[in-house]
Design a protein around this motif. Structure first.
Motif, mmCIF file in Angstrom:
data_model
loop_
_atom_site.group_PDB
_atom_site.id
_atom_site.type_symbol
_atom_site.label_atom_id
_atom_site.label_comp_id
_atom_site.label_asym_id
_atom_site.label_seq_id
_atom_site.Cartn_x
_atom_site.Cartn_y
_atom_site.Cartn_z
ATOM 1 N N ASP A 184 0.869 -1.167 0.000
ATOM 2 C CA ASP A 184 0.000 0.000 0.000
ATOM 3 C C ASP A 184 0.917 1.232 0.000
ATOM 4 N N PRO A 185 0.326 2.430 -0.211
ATOM 5 C CA PRO A 185 1.179 3.626 -0.325
ATOM 6 C C PRO A 185 2.081 3.840 0.891
ATOM 7 N N GLU A 186 1.642 3.363 2.031
ATOM 8 C CA GLU A 186 2.405 3.593 3.260
ATOM 9 C C GLU A 186 3.598 2.654 3.389
ATOM 10 N N SER A 187 3.602 1.544 2.666
ATOM 11 C CA SER A 187 4.686 0.590 2.884
ATOM 12 C C SER A 187 5.636 0.444 1.694
ATOM 13 N N VAL A 188 5.255 0.988 0.516
ATOM 14 C CA VAL A 188 6.095 0.728 -0.655
ATOM 15 C C VAL A 188 7.487 1.351 -0.508
ATOM 16 N N LEU A 189 7.566 2.564 0.053
ATOM 17 C CA LEU A 189 8.870 3.206 0.253
ATOM 18 C C LEU A 189 9.130 3.488 1.724
ATOM 19 N N GLY A 190 8.277 2.955 2.590
ATOM 20 C CA GLY A 190 8.422 3.206 4.014
ATOM 21 C C GLY A 190 7.349 4.146 4.515
ATOM 22 N N PRO A 191 6.972 3.996 5.790
ATOM 23 C CA PRO A 191 5.850 4.744 6.362
ATOM 24 C C PRO A 191 6.026 6.263 6.300
ATOM 25 N N ASP A 192 7.278 6.746 6.357
ATOM 26 C CA ASP A 192 7.488 8.199 6.323
ATOM 27 C C ASP A 192 7.273 8.760 4.921
ATOM 28 N N GLY A 232 4.675 7.580 2.883
ATOM 29 C CA GLY A 232 3.310 7.296 2.464
ATOM 30 C C GLY A 232 2.564 8.512 1.946
ATOM 31 N N LYS A 233 2.714 9.634 2.670
ATOM 32 C CA LYS A 233 2.028 10.862 2.281
ATOM 33 C C LYS A 233 2.514 11.339 0.905
ATOM 34 N N HIS A 234 3.821 11.259 0.664
ATOM 35 C CA HIS A 234 4.390 11.701 -0.615
ATOM 36 C C HIS A 234 3.920 10.817 -1.767
ATOM 37 N N VAL A 235 3.886 9.513 -1.504
ATOM 38 C CA VAL A 235 3.432 8.581 -2.543
ATOM 39 C C VAL A 235 1.987 8.882 -2.902
ATOM 40 N N ARG A 236 1.139 9.073 -1.883
ATOM 41 C CA ARG A 236 -0.278 9.380 -2.124
ATOM 42 C C ARG A 236 -0.439 10.687 -2.899
ATOM 43 N N GLU A 237 0.300 11.703 -2.490
ATOM 44 C CA GLU A 237 0.195 12.998 -3.171
ATOM 45 C C GLU A 237 0.713 12.909 -4.605
ATOM 46 N N HIS A 238 1.814 12.200 -4.780
ATOM 47 C CA HIS A 238 2.422 12.084 -6.104
ATOM 48 C C HIS A 238 1.459 11.458 -7.107
ATOM 49 N N PHE A 239 0.791 10.403 -6.667
ATOM 50 C CA PHE A 239 -0.117 9.700 -7.578
ATOM 51 C C PHE A 239 -1.569 10.157 -7.427
ATOM 52 N N ASN A 242 -11.702 5.299 -7.970
ATOM 53 C CA ASN A 242 -10.608 5.189 -8.929
ATOM 54 C C ASN A 242 -9.814 3.899 -8.713
ATOM 55 N N GLY A 243 -10.460 2.934 -8.117
ATOM 56 C CA GLY A 243 -9.827 1.632 -7.928
ATOM 57 C C GLY A 243 -9.059 1.529 -6.622
ATOM 58 N N TRP A 244 -8.689 0.304 -6.322
ATOM 59 C CA TRP A 244 -7.921 0.024 -5.116
ATOM 60 C C TRP A 244 -6.440 0.095 -5.482
ATOM 61 N N PRO A 245 -5.640 0.927 -4.774
ATOM 62 C CA PRO A 245 -4.245 1.116 -5.181
ATOM 63 C C PRO A 245 -3.294 0.007 -4.713
ATOM 64 N N PHE A 246 -2.508 -0.507 -5.642
ATOM 65 C CA PHE A 246 -1.441 -1.455 -5.312
ATOM 66 C C PHE A 246 -0.122 -0.870 -5.811
ATOM 67 N N LEU A 247 0.854 -0.769 -4.950
ATOM 68 C CA LEU A 247 2.138 -0.176 -5.291
ATOM 69 C C LEU A 247 3.224 -1.241 -5.291
ATOM 70 N N SER A 248 4.121 -1.138 -6.232
ATOM 71 C CA SER A 248 5.271 -2.030 -6.243
ATOM 72 C C SER A 248 6.432 -1.319 -6.935
ATOM 73 N N VAL A 249 7.593 -1.954 -6.916
ATOM 74 C CA VAL A 249 8.766 -1.376 -7.564
ATOM 75 C C VAL A 249 9.218 -2.323 -8.672
ATOM 76 N N ALA A 250 9.376 -1.824 -9.881
ATOM 77 C CA ALA A 250 9.816 -2.629 -11.018
ATOM 78 C C ALA A 250 11.138 -2.093 -11.543
#
Ligand SMILES: [Zn+2]
Length: 137
Positions: A53-61, A63-70, A79-87
């Motif tokens: 989830d947005p809070e765990s993909v790059l670390g809990p600190d 999460g807010k940036h990931v959510r804002e970015h996307f 707009n769907g259920w968000p799944f985050l990963s790194v490719a």
């Protein structure tokens, strides 16, 4: 931390993968932000065990940036259920943050699409710049 945006989230983007009507649509791809190589993406795997989830993909600190970015700001699933990963790019190793949106029109019926792809800058740029390429290149 965030580099070039390869795919910008878009409200109303239509799902491609459909567990009932388009199983083959799970195979999607994007172009590496660094070297333009096509990076294959299995959206079903992107929602599997290695997804976050947005809070765990790059670390809990982050999460807010990931959510804002996307633009994943509300708890609404319109707009769907968000799944985050790194490719990572198979050619140059560039990491990308991948945002796949899952829709469930009915119980057990899944639809998904890649909704956002962003180049990830190395957290420690010096570490990657000085890394030498594999010997066989
Ligand atoms: Zn690449």
């Amino acid at each position: 931390m965030f580099g070039r945006q390869v795919l910008q989230p878009e409200i109303g983007r239509k799902p491609i993968y459909d567990s009932v009507y388009n199983e083959a649509g799970r195979s999607q791809s994007f172009l590496c932000a660094n070297c333009n190589t096509r990076v294959a993406l299995d959206v079903v795997n992107c929602m599997g065990r290695n997804s976050h989830d947005p809070e765990s993909v790059l670390g809990p600190d982050q999460g807010k940036h990931v959510r804002e970015h996307f633009g994943i700001l509300s708890k609404s699933l319109a707009n769907g259920w968000p799944f985050l990963s790194v490719a990572s790019c198979p050619a140059c190793g560039q990491d990308h943050m991948v945002y796949v949106a899952l829709f469930e029109p009915r119980n057990g019926w899944q639809q998904a699409v890649q909704q956002g792809i962003t180049q990830l800058q190395p957290s420690n740029p010096a570490a990657q710049r000085t890394a030498s390429p594999p010997a066989d290149l």
